[in-house]
Design an enzyme around this catalytic site. Structure first.
Site, PDB file in Angstrom:
ATOM      1  N   SER A 153       0.817  -1.212   0.000  1.00 34.84           N
ATOM      2  CA  SER A 153       0.000   0.000   0.000  1.00 34.84           C
ATOM      3  C   SER A 153       0.850   1.261   0.000  1.00 34.84           C
ATOM      4  CB  SER A 153      -0.908   0.010   1.242  1.00 34.84           C
ATOM      5  OG  SER A 153      -0.127  -0.012   2.428  1.00 34.84           O
ATOM      6  N   LYS A 154       2.122   1.146   0.353  1.00 37.07           N
ATOM      7  CA  LYS A 154       2.987   2.328   0.433  1.00 37.07           C
ATOM      8  C   LYS A 154       3.294   2.920  -0.941  1.00 37.07           C
ATOM      9  CE  LYS A 154       3.406   2.229   4.941  1.00 37.07           C
ATOM     10  NZ  LYS A 154       2.812   3.277   5.794  1.00 37.07           N
ATOM     11  N   ASP A 155       3.042   2.165  -2.005  1.00 40.48           N
ATOM     12  CA  ASP A 155       3.180   2.745  -3.341  1.00 40.48           C
ATOM     13  C   ASP A 155       2.308   3.989  -3.477  1.00 40.48           C
ATOM     14  OD1 ASP A 155       4.783   0.615  -3.953  1.00 40.48           O
ATOM     15  OD2 ASP A 155       3.517  -0.192  -5.546  1.00 40.48           O
TER      16      ASP A 155
END
Length: 345
Positions: A47-49
Site C-alpha cells: 500500500s505504500k506505493d
C-alpha cells in the site's frame, strides 16, 4: 475473466485500483461477509506505493523537488521500497534510514532498488540519535538538495488514501461496507481511508489494529502518551513508540491489540486456507478479525473490509521460515512446524 489489454507507460501507472477479494475458508464460521483489500497487487507489492507516488508528485507540483535531488525517508521497509521505485522512474537519488527490525528480505530489496540504506537499531527511543527518525533528520541536514518525506508526520500520507483507497473500497462494495479493519503504523492508511468512508456513511465502524508493545491504542483511549506501554515486539509496520502526526484518531472508533505470535500463525493460515501469501501485518489484521468475531462484533448482514498491506515475499526469512518461528518460540503443541518437505536421496 477480464483481459488486461492496456499498455502502460511505466510501473507507476499500476499504482492503486487493487482488488477486493472475498475470504471464504478462514471466515467460514464467522457472521457476515469478509473482504480483503489486497495491496500486494500494487507494482511495489504494498500500500505504500500510494503514498510514495502521491507525496513525491505533490512535492514536484509545489517545486520542492527538482531533477537530481535526493529523497530521504524513515521506513520499516515498504515505504522505502516504494520511494526507491518511484525515484528510479522519476530520476531522484534515494537514501533510507531503516529499522533493524526490518526483515533481511526487505533490506536486500531496498539495496537492489538502488537506495542507500542506513540500518538503525530498532529498540531505542525515538529521540535517540541512533533512531531511524533522528538519523534521517541528520542526513537531511547534511545533504544539499535533499527532501525528507517524513511519512509519520505528513498530512499527504492521509490524503493519498483519502483520494484513492477510500473511494476504491466504497465503489467496490457498492457503498455497503459496514466495517473497516486496518493496521495502524504511521496511521495514514487507516486515517485517509476512514475519513473518506465516514464522509459517505458516518455509521461505518473503523477499527484499528495495534501491537502489544506500542502506545497507539492507549493514546486513542486516553490521549496520554504512556512510555510504560513500550517494549520490543516483532511485527514490522504496525504500532509505534511515538504518536504519529499522520494518524487522525477522531475517525477511528477503537483499536484492538494483537500478539506477534498469533499474528504470525494467522499469516501462515491465510496462505493455507485462502491461497494468499501475505505479509506479517496482514496476519495481524486477520488476527484482529478473529478476536473481534469472538467478542460478537459482527452480524450476519455486515460487510467487513480488511486491508492486507503487503506481500508475503518480504517475510520469507521471518514468519514463513520454520527456523525463525522456532527461534521465537512460536511452535508448540497446538502450532507445530509443518513437515511438508521430503528430500529424495
Amino acid at each position: 475473466m477480464e483481459q488486461r489489454n492496456q499498455v502502460y507507460n511505466n510501473v507507476l501507472d499500476l499504482v492503486g485500483n487493487t482488488p477486493l477479494v472475498k475470504l471464504n475458508r478462514i471466515t467460514s464460521e464467522f457472521k457476515g461477509d469478509f473482504y480483503a483489500k489486497v495491496e500486494a497487487f500494487n507494482p511495489g507489492q504494498s500500500s505504500k506505493d500510494r503514498i510514495a507516488l502521491y507525496i513525491i508528485e505533490q512535492a514536484e507540483k509545489k517545486g520542492i523537488l527538482s531533477p537530481g535531488d535526493t529523497i530521504i525517508e524513515t521506513t520499516s521497509g515498504n515505504t522505502g521500497f516504494s520511494i526507491a521505485m518511484v525515484s528510479i522512474i522519476k530520476g531522484y537519488d534515494c537514501v533510507l534510514a531503516v529499522s533493524s527490525k526490518s526483515s533481511p528480505d526487505k533490506i536486500d530489496m531496498l539495496k537492489t532498488m538502488g537506495a542507500k540504506v542506513y540500518v538503525c537499531p530498532a529498540h531505542v527511543s525515538a529521540d535517540d540519535p541512533r533512531s531511524y527518525y533522528e538519523v534521517a533528520k541528520r542526513l537531511h541536514s547534511e545533504m544539499k538538495g535533499s527532501v525528507y518525506i517524513n511519512q509519520y508526520f505528513n498530512q499527504l500520507n492521509i490524503d493519498a488514501h483519502y483520494y484513492s483507497t477510500g473511494p476504491e473500497i466504497w465503489k467496490q462494495t457498492e457503498g455497503k461496507i459496514t466495517h473497516l479493519v486496518a493496521c495502524s503504523g504511521t496511521g495514514g492508511t487507516i486515517s485517509g481511508t476512514a475519513k473518506y468512508l465516514k464522509e459517505q456513511n458516518p455509521n461505518i465502524k473503523v477499527i484499528g489494529v495495534d501491537a502489544f508493545g506500542s502506545v497507539i491504542k492507549k493514546y486513542h483511549e486516553t490521549r496520554e502518551f504512556d512510555e510504560k506501554e513500550i517494549y520490543p515486539y516483532r511485527i514490522e509496520g504496525l504500532g509505534k513508540n511515538l504518536i504519529p502526526g499522520a494518524t487522525d484518531f477522531d475517525v477511528i472508533d477503537k483499536f484492538v491489540k494483537v500478539t506477534d505470535e498469533e499474528s504470525a500463525h494467522t499469516a501462515r493460515e491465510l496462505a493455507r486456507t485462502e491461497g494468499m501469501l501475505v505479509g506479517y501485518t496482514s496476519g495481524a489484521a486477520m488476527q484482529a478479525i478473529k478476536q473481534l468475531e469472538e467478542n460478537g462484533e459482527f452480524g450476519e448482514n455486515d460487510k467487513v473490509v480488511i486491508i492486507f498491506p503487503d506481500h508475503g515475499a518480504r517475510y520469507m526469512s521471518k514468519v514463513y521460515s520454520d527456523k525463525w518461528m522456532s527461534d521465537q518460540g512460536f511452535f508448540d503443541s497446538i502450532n507445530e512446524a509443518a513437515e511438508n518437505i521430503q528430500y529424495i536421496k
